[in-house]
Scaffold this active site. Structure first.
Site, short mmCIF file in Angstrom:
data_model
loop_
_atom_site.label_atom_id
_atom_site.label_comp_id
_atom_site.label_asym_id
_atom_site.label_seq_id
_atom_site.Cartn_x
_atom_site.Cartn_y
_atom_site.Cartn_z
N CYS A 146 60.95 45.25 34.83
CA CYS A 146 60.65 43.92 34.33
C CYS A 146 59.14 43.68 34.28
O CYS A 146 58.43 44.38 33.57
CB CYS A 146 61.39 42.88 35.16
SG CYS A 146 61.56 41.27 34.37
N HIS A 147 58.63 42.72 35.03
CA HIS A 147 57.20 42.41 35.05
C HIS A 147 56.41 43.30 36.02
O HIS A 147 55.18 43.21 36.08
CB HIS A 147 56.98 40.94 35.44
CG HIS A 147 57.40 39.97 34.38
ND1 HIS A 147 58.71 39.61 34.17
CD2 HIS A 147 56.67 39.28 33.46
CE1 HIS A 147 58.77 38.75 33.18
NE2 HIS A 147 57.55 38.52 32.73
N ALA A 148 57.08 44.15 36.77
CA ALA A 148 56.41 44.96 37.80
C ALA A 148 55.26 45.83 37.27
O ALA A 148 54.30 46.06 38.01
CB ALA A 148 57.44 45.83 38.53
N TRP A 181 52.80 45.07 35.73
CA TRP A 181 51.52 44.38 35.88
C TRP A 181 50.73 44.95 37.05
O TRP A 181 49.51 45.10 36.97
CB TRP A 181 51.75 42.89 36.13
CG TRP A 181 51.66 42.02 34.91
CD1 TRP A 181 51.06 42.31 33.72
CD2 TRP A 181 52.17 40.70 34.80
NE1 TRP A 181 51.18 41.25 32.86
CE2 TRP A 181 51.86 40.24 33.51
CE3 TRP A 181 52.86 39.86 35.66
CZ2 TRP A 181 52.21 38.97 33.05
CZ3 TRP A 181 53.21 38.60 35.21
CH2 TRP A 181 52.89 38.17 33.91
#
Length: 180
Positions: free
Chosen positions: A106-108, A110
């Site tokens: 997912c957003h990991a 970043w």
């Protein structure tokens, strides 16, 4: 194998922590919750508070050398907080420096963008990270799971909670090939 699950004190998407955690434990691995503060972390179901989980070790007190692999759960706030913590970023980068596999959902990614480890790699994520990944020198693809095995370590990425089955199958396969 000991697997670090790195989260911020607040903001991890609960299912992106608990599903891979259980899969790792069921496969005989030792999952370890690593965070930037001691005590408990607060998980979320999207924007709503969910359960809390006890922190096993604080990132200041451990290095990537203590683990065979790293899992980075998502949630919007979780990796956003991690990428602002230099010790968390260095911890994640340590897995790349040591040639150990990393799985991020997912957003990991970043956190991985901040660690400057996506350059030259192909990965997937939640679609809003596409530009960040490209700006960091990576190639973004819209796939359920992507295994990037182009160096001393392997990076496994997925887009969202709906991809968890493919994500856990991919990282368990990669992790099973490790001997540490």
């Amino acid at each position: 194998m000991r697997i670090a699950f790195l989260t911020a004190p607040e903001g991890v998407e609960q299912v992106e922590l608990t599903d891979p955690w259980q899969a790792a434990a069921d496969a005989g691995h030792e999952p370890v919750l690593v965070s930037t503060k001691p005590g408990e972390i607060q998980a979320f179901h999207h924007l709503d508070k969910a359960d809390t989980f006890p922190v096993d070790v604080v990132v200041d007190e451990v290095s990537a050398d203590a683990f065979g692999a790293l899992v980075l759960p998502g949630g919007v706030a979780n990796p956003d907080a991690l990428r602002l913590n230099r010790k968390a970023v260095a911890f994640a980068k340590g897995f790349f420096d040591n040639g150990r596999p990393v799985a991020a959902i997912c957003h990991a990614p970043w956190t991985l963008v901040e660690a400057d480890v996506v350059r030259g790699r192909t990965l997937t994520s939640w679609p809003s990270l596409r530009t960040d990944i490209r700006n960091a020198g990576g190639t973004w693809v819209d796939e359920q799971v992507r295994i990037c095995d182009d160096g001393p370590n392997t990076l496994i990425t997925s887009r969202k909670p709906g991809d968890l089955k493919a994500f856990r199958e991919a990282f368990l396969e990669v992790f099973s090939q490790r001997t540490d």
